[in-house]
Scaffold this motif. Structure first.
Motif, short mmCIF file in Angstrom:
data_model
loop_
_atom_site.label_atom_id
_atom_site.label_comp_id
_atom_site.label_asym_id
_atom_site.label_seq_id
_atom_site.Cartn_x
_atom_site.Cartn_y
_atom_site.Cartn_z
N VAL A 101 0.86 -1.19 0.00
CA VAL A 101 0.00 0.00 0.00
C VAL A 101 0.89 1.23 0.00
CG1 VAL A 101 -1.78 1.30 1.22
CG2 VAL A 101 -1.84 -1.21 1.24
N ILE A 102 0.76 2.06 -1.03
CA ILE A 102 1.55 3.28 -1.16
C ILE A 102 0.72 4.46 -0.67
CG2 ILE A 102 2.83 4.76 -2.74
CD1 ILE A 102 3.06 2.37 -4.64
N GLY A 103 1.13 5.06 0.42
CA GLY A 103 0.40 6.18 1.00
C GLY A 103 -0.40 5.75 2.20
N CYS A 104 -0.03 6.23 3.38
CA CYS A 104 -0.67 5.78 4.62
C CYS A 104 -1.50 6.89 5.26
CB CYS A 104 0.37 5.25 5.60
SG CYS A 104 1.25 3.80 4.98
N GLY A 105 -2.26 7.60 4.43
CA GLY A 105 -3.29 8.49 4.95
C GLY A 105 -4.51 7.67 5.30
N GLY A 106 -5.66 8.33 5.41
CA GLY A 106 -6.87 7.63 5.82
C GLY A 106 -7.25 6.48 4.91
N VAL A 107 -7.22 6.72 3.58
CA VAL A 107 -7.61 5.67 2.64
C VAL A 107 -6.59 4.55 2.62
CG1 VAL A 107 -8.00 5.15 0.19
CG2 VAL A 107 -8.98 7.22 1.21
N GLY A 108 -5.31 4.89 2.64
CA GLY A 108 -4.27 3.87 2.65
C GLY A 108 -4.33 3.00 3.90
N LEU A 109 -4.57 3.61 5.05
CA LEU A 109 -4.69 2.83 6.29
C LEU A 109 -5.89 1.90 6.22
CD1 LEU A 109 -3.86 5.59 8.94
CD2 LEU A 109 -2.41 3.66 8.28
N ALA A 110 -6.98 2.38 5.61
CA ALA A 110 -8.16 1.53 5.46
C ALA A 110 -7.88 0.36 4.53
CB ALA A 110 -9.34 2.35 4.95
N ALA A 111 -7.08 0.59 3.46
CA ALA A 111 -6.71 -0.50 2.56
C ALA A 111 -5.87 -1.53 3.29
CB ALA A 111 -5.96 0.05 1.35
N ILE A 112 -4.97 -1.06 4.14
CA ILE A 112 -4.16 -1.97 4.96
C ILE A 112 -5.08 -2.80 5.86
CG2 ILE A 112 -2.51 -2.06 6.89
CD1 ILE A 112 -1.17 0.44 5.59
N ASN A 113 -6.00 -2.14 6.52
CA ASN A 113 -6.95 -2.81 7.41
C ASN A 113 -7.80 -3.82 6.65
OD1 ASN A 113 -9.28 -1.49 9.97
ND2 ASN A 113 -8.39 -3.51 9.72
N GLY A 114 -8.25 -3.43 5.45
CA GLY A 114 -9.06 -4.32 4.62
C GLY A 114 -8.28 -5.55 4.19
N ALA A 115 -7.01 -5.36 3.82
CA ALA A 115 -6.17 -6.49 3.43
C ALA A 115 -5.94 -7.43 4.60
CB ALA A 115 -4.84 -5.99 2.88
N ASN A 127 -10.71 24.96 7.73
CA ASN A 127 -9.56 25.37 6.93
C ASN A 127 -8.24 24.96 7.56
OD1 ASN A 127 -10.85 26.77 4.67
ND2 ASN A 127 -11.53 28.26 6.19
N SER A 128 -8.16 25.03 8.88
CA SER A 128 -6.93 24.59 9.54
C SER A 128 -6.74 23.09 9.38
CB SER A 128 -6.96 24.96 11.04
OG SER A 128 -7.98 24.26 11.73
N ALA A 129 -7.84 22.35 9.29
CA ALA A 129 -7.75 20.90 9.08
C ALA A 129 -7.13 20.60 7.72
CB ALA A 129 -9.12 20.26 9.19
N PHE A 130 -7.49 21.38 6.69
CA PHE A 130 -6.90 21.17 5.37
C PHE A 130 -5.42 21.55 5.37
CE2 PHE A 130 -11.37 21.37 3.77
CZ PHE A 130 -11.36 20.14 3.13
N GLU A 131 -5.05 22.57 6.10
CA GLU A 131 -3.63 22.93 6.18
C GLU A 131 -2.83 21.82 6.86
OE1 GLU A 131 -2.08 25.50 4.75
OE2 GLU A 131 -4.05 25.84 3.84
N GLU A 132 -3.38 21.23 7.90
CA GLU A 132 -2.70 20.10 8.56
C GLU A 132 -2.61 18.90 7.63
OE1 GLU A 132 -3.23 20.43 13.36
OE2 GLU A 132 -4.74 19.29 12.24
N MET A 133 -3.65 18.69 6.84
CA MET A 133 -3.66 17.57 5.90
C MET A 133 -2.48 17.66 4.94
SD MET A 133 -6.60 16.63 3.11
CE MET A 133 -7.87 16.35 4.35
N LYS A 134 -2.15 18.86 4.50
CA LYS A 134 -1.07 19.04 3.53
C LYS A 134 0.28 18.63 4.10
CE LYS A 134 -3.37 22.97 1.28
NZ LYS A 134 -3.29 24.42 1.00
N THR A 135 0.42 18.64 5.42
CA THR A 135 1.69 18.25 6.04
C THR A 135 1.86 16.74 6.09
OG1 THR A 135 0.87 18.10 8.33
CG2 THR A 135 1.49 20.29 7.52
N GLY A 136 0.76 16.00 5.93
CA GLY A 136 0.83 14.55 6.02
C GLY A 136 0.91 14.03 7.43
N ALA A 137 0.73 14.91 8.41
CA ALA A 137 0.91 14.51 9.81
C ALA A 137 -0.36 13.93 10.43
CB ALA A 137 1.37 15.71 10.63
N VAL A 138 -1.51 14.08 9.76
CA VAL A 138 -2.76 13.61 10.34
C VAL A 138 -3.38 12.53 9.45
CG1 VAL A 138 -3.24 15.80 11.48
CG2 VAL A 138 -4.13 15.39 9.18
N ALA A 139 -4.12 11.62 10.08
CA ALA A 139 -4.87 10.62 9.32
C ALA A 139 -6.22 11.20 8.93
CB ALA A 139 -5.03 9.33 10.13
N ARG A 140 -7.01 11.63 9.92
CA ARG A 140 -8.31 12.24 9.66
C ARG A 140 -8.65 13.24 10.77
NH1 ARG A 140 -8.93 10.90 5.05
NH2 ARG A 140 -10.82 10.15 4.03
#
Length: 361
Positions: free
Chosen positions: A185-199, A341-354
């Motif tokens: 799984v390439i990319g461990c954001g929310g969707v990537g973590l869910a793909a890991i969980n699903g696998a 808006n601050s949530a989207f700024e944090e998202m860009k850093t890759g530091a948060v899942a959701r």
């Protein structure tokens, strides 16, 4: 009602008062309880994907039914529901062959001659992906939501509405991961973590998580990964091929870049399948070595986890309450609508899942 409105791309969302209509015959009015802040919204904010403006954003949500139209039979007032952007008509060829997520029937939307679902003084307001859940209420087609058991916490249920269904469904439905098979799984954001969980739920024998953030090592393993590769320190494709002695059965690209889509294909074993989950920006292309197809390697897209959401989402709720589906670990923080808006700024850093907007906060 209060809603977060995008009026111009590459500008912050504005919190505005928006008017919402009454339900039509096949429509449902929902009091929004929670809405996840998903990377897909960011693609539209940044203009990578076009959408009519102004629009109320948000599409990953859960809430409580307040009112239903005269012909609605699937939910009733008081029901707890999860919404889904892939609304379906129920009788087109896609629906009748079990591909509900691929339905494009206009019947789930209002006609141009009808009153719009959303308005603002002096003009209309566009609904986003059939939902517009960055708002205190949603007015949607009855086939854009499903009732769930009332003991399910709605802030966690909201995540199932997009990211979790997309990732888990890609593993279980789109690629049909089987017990003992190998997965990357390439990319461990929310969707990537869910793909890991699903696998992991599907019984994969080895699950290799790949990300450019070293901080994703521990969380990916909490979701079921057996190995972690920091893509800033090594050639991820070469590393996967060496670790698996020839490549993985299934790979999942959960970022939305041409480069990583190509990597997902190149790390496959003979007969393997690469699944592109991420939203590659409009106009971008990917380049693959033609000879690789002689090894029966495949690359395919996955839309919302190839879901049959009226069946899948209640089952995912049961999996969470049974301790099999990881949702608590995915929520990085709970916020108010005004903090979107601050949530989207944090998202860009890759530091948060959701980040999850909670409307009673």
């Amino acid at each position: 009602m209060k809603a977060a409105v995008l009026r111009q791309v590459r500008t912050p969302l504005q919190i505005e008062d928006v008017q919402i209509n009454k339900p039509g015959p096949h429509e449902v009015l929902i009091r929004t309880a929670a809405a996840g802040v998903c990377h897909s919204d960011l693609h539209f904010i940044e203009g990578s994907y076009p959408h009519p403006l102004p629009a109320v954003l948000g599409h990953e949500s859960a809430g409580i039914v307040e009112m239903v139209g005269s012909e609605v039979r699937t939910v009733k007032p008081g029901d707890h529901v999860i919404t889904c952007l892939s609304a379906y008509c129920g009788h087109c060829d896609q629906c009748l062959t079990g591909h509900l997520s691929l339905c494009t029937s206009p019947e789930t939307k209002r006609d141009a001659s009808d009153e719009p679902r959303l308005t603002v003084p002096g003009g209309n307001m566009n609904q986003y992906l059939n939902l517009s859940s960055f708002a205190e209420q949603m007015l949607i087609h009855e086939h854009a939501c499903v009732a769930i058991r009332p003991d399910m916490p709605l802030d966690r249920a909201a995540l199932i509405g997009c990211g979790v269904m997309t990732g888990v469904g890609a593993a279980i439905h789109t690629s049909s991961v089987r017990p003992g098979e190998t997965v990357a799984v390439i990319g461990c954001g929310g969707v990537g973590l869910a793909a890991i969980n699903g696998a992991a739920i599907a019984g994969a024998g080895r699950i290799i998580a790949i990300d450019t953030s070293a901080a994703k090592d521990n969380i990916s393993k909490a979701f079921g990964a057996t190995d972690f590769i920091n893509a800033t320190e090594t050639d991820a494709v070469k590393e996967v091929l060496e670790m698996t002695k020839g490549g993985v059965h299934h790979s999942f690209e959960a970022i939305g870049l041409s480069k990583t889509a190509e990597q997902a294909f190149n790390m496959l074993r003979r007969g393997g399948t690469a699944n592109v989950i991420g939203m590659i920006p409009v106009g971008q292309t990917i380049t693959l070595m033609g000879a690789a197809f002689l090894g029966e390697k495949r690359i395919q897209g996955s839309l919302m986890g190839s879901n049959r959401f009226p069946v899948d989402m209640p089952r995912l709720v049961d999996m969470y309450l049974a301790g099999k589906l990881k949702l608590d670990e995915m929520i990085s923080r709970r916020i108010k609508l005004e903090d979107v808006n601050s949530a989207f700024e944090e998202m860009k850093t890759g530091a948060v899942a959701r980040s999850v907007i909670v409307f009673d906060a």
